[in-house]
Scaffold this motif. Structure first.
Motif, PDB file in Angstrom:
ATOM      1  N   PHE A  30      10.155  83.092  31.373  1.00 26.67           N
ATOM      2  CA  PHE A  30       8.723  82.669  31.820  1.00 26.67           C
ATOM      3  C   PHE A  30       8.851  80.679  31.552  1.00 26.67           C
ATOM      4  O   PHE A  30       9.008  80.281  30.215  1.00 26.67           O
ATOM      5  CB  PHE A  30       7.257  83.341  31.499  1.00 26.67           C
ATOM      6  N   TYR A  37       4.895  78.264  29.589  1.00 25.91           N
ATOM      7  CA  TYR A  37       3.984  78.393  29.240  1.00 25.91           C
ATOM      8  C   TYR A  37       3.706  77.073  28.981  1.00 25.91           C
ATOM      9  O   TYR A  37       4.078  76.243  28.447  1.00 25.91           O
ATOM     10  CB  TYR A  37       3.282  79.541  28.611  1.00 25.91           C
ATOM     11  N   LEU A  40      -2.744  80.191  26.345  1.00 23.89           N
ATOM     12  CA  LEU A  40      -1.469  79.866  27.005  1.00 23.89           C
ATOM     13  C   LEU A  40      -1.966  80.469  28.729  1.00 23.89           C
ATOM     14  O   LEU A  40      -1.595  80.809  28.987  1.00 23.89           O
ATOM     15  CB  LEU A  40      -0.224  81.022  26.518  1.00 23.89           C
ATOM     16  N   ARG A  41      -1.145  79.051  28.827  1.00 23.82           N
ATOM     17  CA  ARG A  41      -1.229  79.199  30.857  1.00 23.82           C
ATOM     18  C   ARG A  41       0.580  79.090  30.972  1.00 23.82           C
ATOM     19  O   ARG A  41       0.878  78.192  30.799  1.00 23.82           O
ATOM     20  CB  ARG A  41      -1.831  77.950  31.352  1.00 23.82           C
ATOM     21  N   LEU A  42       0.151  80.048  32.019  1.00 27.15           N
ATOM     22  CA  LEU A  42       1.517  80.674  33.035  1.00 27.15           C
ATOM     23  C   LEU A  42       2.069  78.865  33.832  1.00 27.15           C
ATOM     24  O   LEU A  42       0.754  79.180  34.815  1.00 27.15           O
ATOM     25  CB  LEU A  42       1.460  81.275  33.807  1.00 27.15           C
ATOM     26  N   PHE A  45       7.350  80.911  36.762  1.00 25.33           N
ATOM     27  CA  PHE A  45       8.515  82.328  36.012  1.00 25.33           C
ATOM     28  C   PHE A  45       9.460  82.843  37.312  1.00 25.33           C
ATOM     29  O   PHE A  45       9.399  82.045  38.200  1.00 25.33           O
ATOM     30  CB  PHE A  45       7.617  83.691  35.958  1.00 25.33           C
ATOM     31  N   ASP A  66       0.018  79.801  37.356  1.00 27.72           N
ATOM     32  CA  ASP A  66      -0.827  79.539  36.906  1.00 27.72           C
ATOM     33  C   ASP A  66      -1.527  77.786  37.622  1.00 27.72           C
ATOM     34  O   ASP A  66      -1.891  77.171  38.356  1.00 27.72           O
ATOM     35  CB  ASP A  66      -2.136  79.851  35.765  1.00 27.72           C
TER      36      ASP A  66
END
Lengths: 116, 109
Positions: free
Chosen positions: A33, A35, A43-45, A48, A59
């Motif tokens: 992943f 982030y 934390l924002r993805l 992945f 996101d």
């Protein structure tokens, strides 16, 4: 012990430059992943990957791409860096589960990127 | 999709207890809790799975209310080493975690 390493702790780049952030894990984890972490936003993805050559948008994928040519390595690419991409970038890995959940994510130390 | 944590920040004296709450609008597979100390990577604390199974820590426990889609982290008899930012992360499927915005905990002597 799981070890996740990131290529740089600190990076300074200029607007418009292409930026590569590298992440390597040594535990044969299927999932990896990327982030970004910003104050007040958690934390924002970004992206992945469940397997080699496989990627899924998170996101906030806009302005980023990824590459996973080998199982242990997951790269984040900023095609043309912008000032709003100044942030802390964290890589993580975990074992894959069949959907029942519950696998811990192990994080790298992070790369603090400053785009001028 | 991002879970909501409360409070945003809390200051405790050593030995005091604290509760951090996390809620979601999505149905959940599991809830994870992580702690991040300043300048370091987030570190896993515990997972609470659907059905009530809990994996955790000695003086840190948590609950998971599946019906309300809420989780709470309980820190008992806090120590200086508990200081950091606590994140809940919700797993809604497909091995992904959605992290909350964090709760900054400061323990003072």
């Amino acid at each position: 012990d799981v070890k996740v390493t990131q290529s740089s702790r600190y990076l300074v780049k200029r607007t418009g430059e292409k930026v590569f952030l590298e992440c390597v894990q040594d535990m044969d984890h299927e999932n990896m992943f990327w982030y970004r972490q910003d104050p007040g936003l958690g934390l924002r993805l970004i992206y992945f990957s469940y397997d080699v050559k496989m990627k899924e948008k998170g996101d906030i994928p806009e302005g980023y791409s990824v590459s996973r040519e080998k199982k242990e390595r997951f790269s984040l690419i900023l095609e043309s860096a912008s000032t709003n991409q100044t942030s802390m970038y964290l890589c993580a890995s975990s074992l894959w589960t069949s959907g029942t959940g519950g696998e811990t994510q192990y994080f790298g130390p992070g790369t603090r990127l400053l785009v001028l | 999709q991002q879970p909501v944590q409360s409070p945003q920040a809390v200051i405790l004296r050593e030995g005091e207890d604290a509760v951090i709450n996390c809620s979601s609008s999505k149905a959940l597979y599991s809830v994870h809790w992580y702690r991040q100390k300043h300048g370091e990577a987030p570190v896993f604390l515990m997972i609470l799975l659907k059905g009530g199974e809990q994996k955790g820590h000695e003086k840190i426990s948590a609950s998971f209310n599946e019906k309300k889609q809420q989780s709470s982290l309980y820190l008992t008899a806090s120590q200086l080493s508990y200081s950091g930012t606590y994140f809940c992360a919700l797993e809604a499927g497909a091995n992904n975690l959605f992290f909350g915005t964090g709760t900054r905990l400061t323990v003072i002597p």
